[in-house]
Motif scaffolding. Sequence first.
Motif, PDB file in Angstrom:
ATOM      1  N   ASP A 250      39.982  27.866  42.192  1.00 54.50           N
ATOM      2  CA  ASP A 250      40.743  28.270  40.980  1.00 54.50           C
ATOM      3  C   ASP A 250      42.322  26.729  41.119  1.00 54.50           C
ATOM      4  N   SER A 343      37.014  29.022  36.422  1.00 54.44           N
ATOM      5  CA  SER A 343      36.935  29.164  37.896  1.00 54.44           C
ATOM      6  C   SER A 343      36.097  29.029  38.277  1.00 54.44           C
ATOM      7  N   SER A 453      38.985  36.431  42.904  1.00 51.32           N
ATOM      8  CA  SER A 453      39.464  35.031  41.466  1.00 51.32           C
ATOM      9  C   SER A 453      41.260  35.418  41.262  1.00 51.32           C
ATOM     10  N   GLN A 455      41.756  34.957  37.542  1.00 50.87           N
ATOM     11  CA  GLN A 455      41.828  36.030  36.738  1.00 50.87           C
ATOM     12  C   GLN A 455      41.242  36.746  36.924  1.00 50.87           C
ATOM     13  N   VAL A 458      36.291  35.964  35.756  1.00 54.15           N
ATOM     14  CA  VAL A 458      35.893  34.797  35.721  1.00 54.15           C
ATOM     15  C   VAL A 458      35.748  33.899  35.353  1.00 54.15           C
TER      16      VAL A 458
END
Length: 1448
Positions: A250, A343, A453, A455, A458
Amino acid sequence: MTDDWKSLFARGRVIPPHSQTVRKAQDSCLSHPQGFQITLNHVDVPHIQQEKMEGESEGSQKREAAKYQLNVSLFDSSHQHFFGRTWKSLPQQMMAVHRVVFNEVLYFHTSLCLPSVVAVAELVVLQARADGSQRELGCGFAVLHLFSSRTESQTSEEDKRLCFYHGTPRALLHPLLRDCITQNKLLVPIIETHLVCRLKPHPALAPVIHLFPQNMLVSGDENIPGIRPSPTGDSLFKPHMVKSLTCFLDRLSISLHPSLEKFESQLLQLINMDCHNTKHWGPEGSSSVVIQERRLHVGAHNGWGFLERPQVVVLETAEVTSQQGTLTKDNFCPSQSLALRSSLELKLPSHQAVGIVLQLEYVFSAPLGNDGKISLTSTSPRTAFMQCLRWGVWCPFQEWGTLRAKEVKLSLQGGTEPNPYGVMAYTSSSNIANPAQVGDERDVVRFCLSSRSLQKVVSSPALSLRKTRTGLQEIAAQQGNTSSLSPGPSRCAPQASPTGSPQGPGLSMSQLAATSRYPTMSHSTAASPWQQPFPCQLYPSPLASAHQLSHVECPAVSHIAHLEVGSSGDGSLGDGLSGSALACDGPSELQELAFTPVHAPVITMGMQATTKSSSMSSRGSLAHLYSAGFPNITDLSGMVAEVLDPTEPVNFDPQKEEADPLQGNVLLLQFLAFSRIPQQGVRSEWPDSVHFTFQLYRFPPVTTQRLKLLAADKQLKKSSETPPCVLAVINQDGTVNSGSPGLQLQFCVDGAFLKPGERRWFLRYLAHHTLLVDVWDSNSLLLIGSTALELKHMLRQGRPAVQATYELEVITTEYMGEGVQLSLHQAPTPISVFTTVKGRLHLRLGNVGCPVNLNHPNKLQCVQLAHIISPQETSSGFTGGSLSSKSIQQLNVCNMARAQRLVELDRDLVTLLQSRVKEDRGTARTNTPNWGKMDNERQRKLNRMVAVRQQEGGQDSTDRQVKTKAMGRREERAQLARDLRLMQAYRERSKAEGITHMLCQAITTHHTLFASLGTAEYLEYVLQNPFSTPQTVTIQSDDPELNVITDCDEWRHFRALTKTLTPLEEDMFHLREGTLTPQVYLRPKESVHIPFKYQTFVSDHSVAPQGPSLIPSGRSSHVAKKRLPNTVLAKSIKVTFSAEDGKPLAICQVNVEPMPHAIDQTFRFYQPELSFLKKALRLPPWERTQDAGSQISVRCSDPNVICETKKLAAGEPQDVYLKVPGSPSPHIRKFFVTVYNDKWLAVPAQIWQVYVHFLHRVDISCVTGQRTCQSLVLRGTQAMRKVQCYTSHPEELKVDPAEVFVLPPGTVQDLQLYVCPLWAGSHYCYLNVVDVEQHTLVASWLLSLTCRLPVLSKTFEVCAPVGGGRGSTRKITYTNPYPTSRVLLLHSDHPDLLQFKEDRFEIGGGETYSIGLRFAPSQSPGAQEILIYVNNIDETTEETFCVKVKYT
């Protein structure tokens, strides 16, 4: 030899094969790589004089003896080209018999399966010099032909003897030695010097061929990152891959020195200057070469090669606004850098030599003239070329198994240094002058690597690549040049990539050269032309906990996650077809599209009893509720149990539970009250009575009695809040129980209920599981809703008793379809899914500690169950008759035989002995053990009768009496002689069978196994070879549910799971061909542990009748002790260990005692009869162990039900798909689904109980606001019943007769159903016919309503105020178009927002009537459309008005 990435990369470089050889292999369809194994045994060297090779000095004999080494290389004889890497063996000394023994095994894989490819082995002698150096001298070489002319490997199980030739392998480069090498006269063989070797294919190499390059000869002991080292030293014989860790890259950004603008400006200036030196270039100063795209290659590399195909992503220009790396789009500025906004997902084996390799690549665009050379014309087509600028490598595992999950700052380098991509990297002129600055640390890349991840969702590289590909297709489409989008036939098939490797952008040079419809990007361009907005993806809804609802109301969508078989036509078909694929001609196989279903949201159950929420009961209502006199929960001393707050966390300490003197637990459930919530379309007193269904732990499923909702006080009714209604038990005669209010159920979990070692599982159940409760309407037998509560507060933690009070929301999910799908290519119709709170349940849960039974003081302790079965530990004995009154234990012996009468052992013998008596006396003896005593009684009676006849006949009968007695004794002796001969023959016949049976009993070991559904029980049997000769023992089980564990990894998993410290052997079993029966080899007097696994998926599928229970509350707590639910009968499994002669060596008798299983969730589906039910249930997001993998597996207890799940990427929600065959109405199908999150299906992560109700389906098409009539046929049963009809939507559905009526047996009753829907769309309703005396279900229908809107006559618009007050009133006029008087009825689809002054009015012919409307106030601004239906007396709509209300 170090294990770092740099050293492995230096050693792992290979010489590529000849390009024409590669092309020939591809043209002959031989490009698929195959693995091979070469075994080098020994070399016979009788004619090599060791003295000459040691040197000519006289003191050479004192030095170390010479050693020999084999060097093996691959050679292409057709092009005289060596390729790959030379492999060198370990130095070996010559033996006394002039033989050098190597015993080396080397492996390789290649796709060049051509006859011209051979292996050349050179024998080298190594001699140490006086100065410490080493002298190498070639002694000859041999040629091993790998493939024959039939493109097959020349493999054989026999050893090959290869002749050695004089000279070195460099002689093969002579022009006269092309092709036929061994038949050439220039090669002179060395007499009696041979290499003994063996070549054979090695299919086990296939899973790991991506971990090292092709055509590389390697040994089994070489360090190849990604392959697990073997204890035997040869890790490639049976290679096992290291488990990969899924990581996410990331917040990647690249900064170039001195700045991105200056770096790219200098780069373009140098390229343009270089192009100006070529011919046909424009005037100096015209910068025609521009930057088309900035790309980054990212791949995982183990030093030998890339583990997967590197991912290619497009970088964007962004400005760094903070030190954390937050990026925003902006124009070029001194702090600008290249950034990746998505990512990247990488799979990295946990090895310190595995690195992440990054390569920064620029795509440049230049105009192209008609002659193929660069032109100055701006309208000319453009060509594209790529150049590597920087590259770098970073190893995340500097320590074994440890991921350095932090922000990484990596220096990028350029220049001519070798790199994994095999390209030359750009370096500036300053770096050329100063080579030390080639790897300038100011050219850095920053990113974060983590195992999860950062986030929420992903963004895979495919999103960025799709963006690039879409932009290029638009460029080509605008250009209109078909040549740029029509590659040759060779491009029709995409290039194969490694399994699981993300595909790169696949950008061809023609696509990159296409003219852009956006401004061409140079170093001064503001943004990338492919930075176009894309529609947001539909992310899956956040998953709730495992507390799901236990019912589903329609087959279109369920509240858990329901899927239909069709895929959504979202228009994404074109995205999956590239231009090259469309350009391919000829028929091709259809490819299945990815199915991405849309799930209904998962409901989170309301479980917290907070008093701060406005939706919960007030303090006054709670004070009135608990003054009703509910029984208190007290401990053994009579003290009130400690009250816990359900909202507070629970600290679970297992040591406190183990040290608790009260090892028993008594769980108490008290159903206190039910709070009604006003529902639209039902009366305010609904429901009138309720009952509950649930299942606690492995107790039987509980169905409570009917409970009456008692009316609240008048003072509470005056308050704005709906007061809770106290529950009271309804007796069987219909009266309300006058005892204590509520219903209390008791579940005793003590030593009599739990099996040894089960207490820890029960405590785990309380800590992690949830109790699901279904609430039913006792009158209509319709499901009201479901609720759930956590049981973790029932952990006493050393306290004598605890209790907690809950106020739970009873929730149901309703569905409303917007329409019907008209075609296969149309997207499926969306369905509105909304949840409704039907009420609130007041419940009290308590746990009272109790002492264990004194007869079993240690039964509840967490004992370790015996997983090892040893024949010496079990004493076996023979059961006998009654000759000895002592038992086996009293006699203190292991083997004892008791004599028994033959007539007690075989009834057939008794029947045979009686046959003679039946012929002589006409009456058979009784087939009982006391048949001799009854015959004596009969003989005594016969003798008495003979004495009476003698007295009557006088003295003359004396002679007859003597003769009769003599004849009787002779017949009796003859009969006894025949019986003795018969018994002797029987004994001789059954002697062998009896002895065999007793001998089998002597070698039989008995073991008792407690098993539950889906749980694998592991055990090991100690098998010993009693003979002095080796034996191959065959293992046979008469039940497929008990089998031998032949997989070593599975055996290791169960040993770790059960903490069994026994030896483990690799490749222990041999599977017999044809039957796959396991066999094991035993040395004389050797003992081995045989692993077994017992696992069953069979369970009881019987369903209790639908309706409340009639068992009094005082007996409910004892039901669980009398019968065990969801189990099957016990059985005995015989495992025989047979020797080579077929005779049993040992026998293990496993007695299986089935145990009930815990139910985690209960699902209830309603489906039309004789139709398949297709559902998808979404799994909860539980945590998975690292070694269990991400694959979810499911099993079903019903073999007729298809139950499966698909393997998805990490982080994706998992679904379980069900396909249940249909049954006639009103059949209820019940089955269990076990869900596993481990590879070997050892312990179920969850067990689901599924009910499918198959009902009669009736389709009704109607218009909203208008009544539609439908006739139903109700058939009578065998007995006369008093029944009543109930509907799930009483406001929309009316049934005639509506009251209780008598249903005679065997008759047909016509039911009239009147449907008057209020909303348009498609939804399901239910109709139940209930026996009001027995409270059982007689018949049930599933009503499918398809409602459409009527034609609007007029539309009005009204403004209403927001906030409190009495609302607003309006009037609308209606004119009767008929000449006669009519009676009209008024209805609205929102009765909560609109009320009429009069619901019924009469109007004369041609007259006008003012309809009074009153709009309820709204608490928030907005707009709402309300429909007004004007119906006649037959409920047929005359007019429909639409009123648009704006709340301002």
